[in-house]
Motif scaffolding. Structure first.
Motif, PDB file in Angstrom:
ATOM      1  N   LEU A  50     -27.973 -29.273 -19.581  1.00 41.37           N
ATOM      2  CA  LEU A  50     -26.862 -28.584 -18.801  1.00 41.37           C
ATOM      3  C   LEU A  50     -27.228 -27.186 -19.154  1.00 41.37           C
ATOM      4  O   LEU A  50     -26.923 -26.301 -18.165  1.00 41.37           O
ATOM      5  N   GLU A  51     -27.663 -26.781 -20.168  1.00 45.82           N
ATOM      6  CA  GLU A  51     -27.888 -25.244 -20.484  1.00 45.82           C
ATOM      7  C   GLU A  51     -28.814 -24.568 -19.305  1.00 45.82           C
ATOM      8  O   GLU A  51     -28.627 -23.434 -18.899  1.00 45.82           O
ATOM      9  N   ARG A  52     -30.003 -25.356 -19.044  1.00 45.84           N
ATOM     10  CA  ARG A  52     -30.806 -24.854 -17.990  1.00 45.84           C
ATOM     11  C   ARG A  52     -30.177 -24.598 -16.556  1.00 45.84           C
ATOM     12  O   ARG A  52     -30.283 -23.696 -15.869  1.00 45.84           O
ATOM     13  N   ILE A  53     -29.151 -25.781 -16.389  1.00 48.11           N
ATOM     14  CA  ILE A  53     -28.636 -25.717 -14.840  1.00 48.11           C
ATOM     15  C   ILE A  53     -27.546 -24.723 -15.047  1.00 48.11           C
ATOM     16  O   ILE A  53     -27.416 -23.850 -13.944  1.00 48.11           O
ATOM     17  N   LEU A  54     -26.923 -24.302 -15.990  1.00 50.12           N
ATOM     18  CA  LEU A  54     -25.711 -23.422 -16.090  1.00 50.12           C
ATOM     19  C   LEU A  54     -26.388 -21.983 -15.828  1.00 50.12           C
ATOM     20  O   LEU A  54     -25.903 -21.129 -15.080  1.00 50.12           O
ATOM     21  N   ALA A  55     -27.738 -21.913 -16.495  1.00 47.96           N
ATOM     22  CA  ALA A  55     -28.371 -20.682 -16.741  1.00 47.96           C
ATOM     23  C   ALA A  55     -28.725 -20.232 -15.280  1.00 47.96           C
ATOM     24  O   ALA A  55     -28.853 -19.117 -14.719  1.00 47.96           O
ATOM     25  N   ALA A  56     -29.267 -21.114 -14.352  1.00 49.14           N
ATOM     26  CA  ALA A  56     -29.673 -21.028 -12.997  1.00 49.14           C
ATOM     27  C   ALA A  56     -28.489 -20.987 -11.936  1.00 49.14           C
ATOM     28  O   ALA A  56     -28.857 -20.525 -10.722  1.00 49.14           O
ATOM     29  N   LYS A  57     -27.425 -21.277 -12.010  1.00 51.43           N
ATOM     30  CA  LYS A  57     -26.226 -21.291 -11.337  1.00 51.43           C
ATOM     31  C   LYS A  57     -25.814 -20.002 -11.042  1.00 51.43           C
ATOM     32  O   LYS A  57     -25.699 -19.815  -9.792  1.00 51.43           O
ATOM     33  N   ARG A  58     -25.800 -18.950 -11.879  1.00 53.15           N
ATOM     34  CA  ARG A  58     -25.469 -17.758 -11.450  1.00 53.15           C
ATOM     35  C   ARG A  58     -24.180 -17.697 -10.552  1.00 53.15           C
ATOM     36  O   ARG A  58     -23.159 -18.068 -10.966  1.00 53.15           O
TER      37      ARG A  58
END
Length: 313
Positions: free
Chosen positions: A21-29
Motif C-alpha cells: 500500500l505504501e508504494r501505491i499511495l506514493a504513486a497515486k499523487r
C-alpha cells in the motif's frame, strides 16, 4: 499457448503482495480513484463490503479511494439503505441518464456508473462477495497507479464452490475459456476472464461499448485488447473469492449472453435467434421456459451528449 501470452504472463501477472500500500499511495499523487458496486438485492453483503473499503482504504492514513458509489439496480430489499448506512453514496440506476430508458442487466449499471463518477481510475467490485478483503481493490488499482503503460487490470483468485476448492466459475470453464482460446488466443492467459472485479482508466472505459447484460465482462476484455493491446492489460492475484452462486438455469442464461457477445464481436452480423429455451419439470413433465438473450449494447460513453457536456463543465 502463444509465446506472446507466455511473455505476457511473466510481465503482466502479479500478486497483491507485489505492490504494498505504501508504494501505491506514493504513486497515486493527484490521480482520483472511484470504486463502483453494482447491486441488485444484495443487502446481506453490500454493507460489509462498503464498510471494509471505507475503513481500510478511505482513511486519513490510507486515502487510496476517493469515491465509493453503489448503483442500485432496482432492488426490492434494503440494499440501498444498508449501503448508505455503511458509508457509500447510493445512486439509483434509473436516475442516471433518464433520457435513455434503462434496461435490466449488470452491464447497463456499469455503463451508467461512468456518468455519476469522476475518478481517473474506475474500479468495479461485485456486491455479493463474502469475507471481503480490501486487497480486491488495492490489488487491481495498484498497477494502474504505478505503471503508466497499464490500462486495464482484472483480479484473479480461487473460486470455491461451497466447501469444494477450485470448482467455481462454471461458465468460465465451459463457455468463456473455450471461446477465448479459440477466437482470441491472446487473452488465454487470463485466469478469471469473467470475474466482476476489475479496474481501468476512465480514458479507456469511456471509449468502449458496454453489453447491457452478462456479456459485459467478456465484451470489455475483448474490446480492450483491440483498443489498447495485450501489453496494456494485466491481472493480479488477490486470493480467494467467495460469493453467492447461481443455479444451473441462471448459468445457462448467462452462458447464452456471453456466447452472443462473442458472436457479435466475431462477425458483427445478425444474430438469427437471440432466445434461449430451458426446461423445468412441472406437474405434467418437462415444461419449456424461453428467455430473451441480451442483444443490446450501450455505445461508448464518450459518444453520449450529457457525458460530453459534463466533461466540458
Amino acid at each position: 499457448m502463444l509465446e506472446e501470452v507466455e511473455r505476457w504472463l511473466d510481465r503482466r501477472s502479479w500478486s497483491v503482495a507485489d505492490r504494498p500500500l505504501e508504494r501505491i499511495l506514493a504513486a497515486k499523487r493527484n490521480t482520483k480513484v472511484s470504486v463502483v458496486l453494482p447491486a441488485l438485492n444484495e443487502e446481506a453483503t453490500v454493507g460489509d463490503i462498503v464498510a471494509v473499503i471505507r475503513r481500510e482504504l478511505m482513511s486519513d492514513a490510507v486515502p487510496l479511494v476517493d469515491e465509493l458509489v453503489v448503483i442500485d439496480s432496482g432492488s426490492s430489499d434494503r440494499t440501498a439503505e444498508v449501503a448508505a448506512a455503511a458509508g457509500a453514496r447510493v445512486v439509483a440506476r434509473d436516475a442516471i441518464l433518464p433520457r435513455i430508458p434503462a434496461v435490466p442487466g449488470k452491464g447497463e449499471v456499469l455503463w451508467r456508473s461512468l456518468m455519476v463518477t469522476t475518478g481517473d481510475v474506475v474500479c468495479f467490485i461485485d456486491a455479493d462477495l463474502r469475507d471481503f478483503s480490501a486487497d480486491f481493490v488495492s490489488g487491481i488499482v495498484g498497477p494502474l497507479l504505478t505503471d503508466p503503460d497499464v490500462d486495464f487490470v482484472k483480479a484473479m483468485y480461487d473460486r470455491p464452490f461451497g466447501d469444494t476448492p477450485g470448482q467455481g466459475g462454471r461458465v468460465t470453464e465451459l463457455v468463456a475459456r473455450p471461446l477465448l482460446n479459440l477466437h482470441w488466443p491472446r487473452l488465454a492467459g487470463f485466469v478469471q476472464p469473467l470475474g466482476g472485479e476489475y479496474a481501468a482508466r476512465r480514458s479507456l472505459l469511456e471509449r468502449l461499448p458496454f453489453p447491457v447484460g452478462y456479456g459485459v465482462e467478456l465484451g470489455l476484455l475483448v474490446d480492450a485488447l483491440h483498443t489498447v493491446g495485450l501489453d496494456a492489460l494485466a491481472q493480479v492475484d488477490v486470493g480467494v473469492r467467495k460469493h453467492r452462486h447461481q443455479d444451473g438455469q441462471a448459468l445457462g442464461r448467462m452462458a447464452a449472453a456471453i456466447y452472443r457477445t462473442a458472436q457479435l464481436r466475431l462477425s458483427r452480423g445478425h444474430l438469427v435467434r437471440p432466445r434461449l429455451t430451458q426446461f423445468e419439470r412441472g406437474e405434467e413433465g418437462f415444461e419449456p421456459r424461453t428467455y430473451d438473450v441480451d442483444t443490446e449494447e450501450r455505445p461508448p460513453m464518450a459518444e453520449i451528449t450529457e457525458y460530453a457536456h459534463r466533461r466540458v463543465a
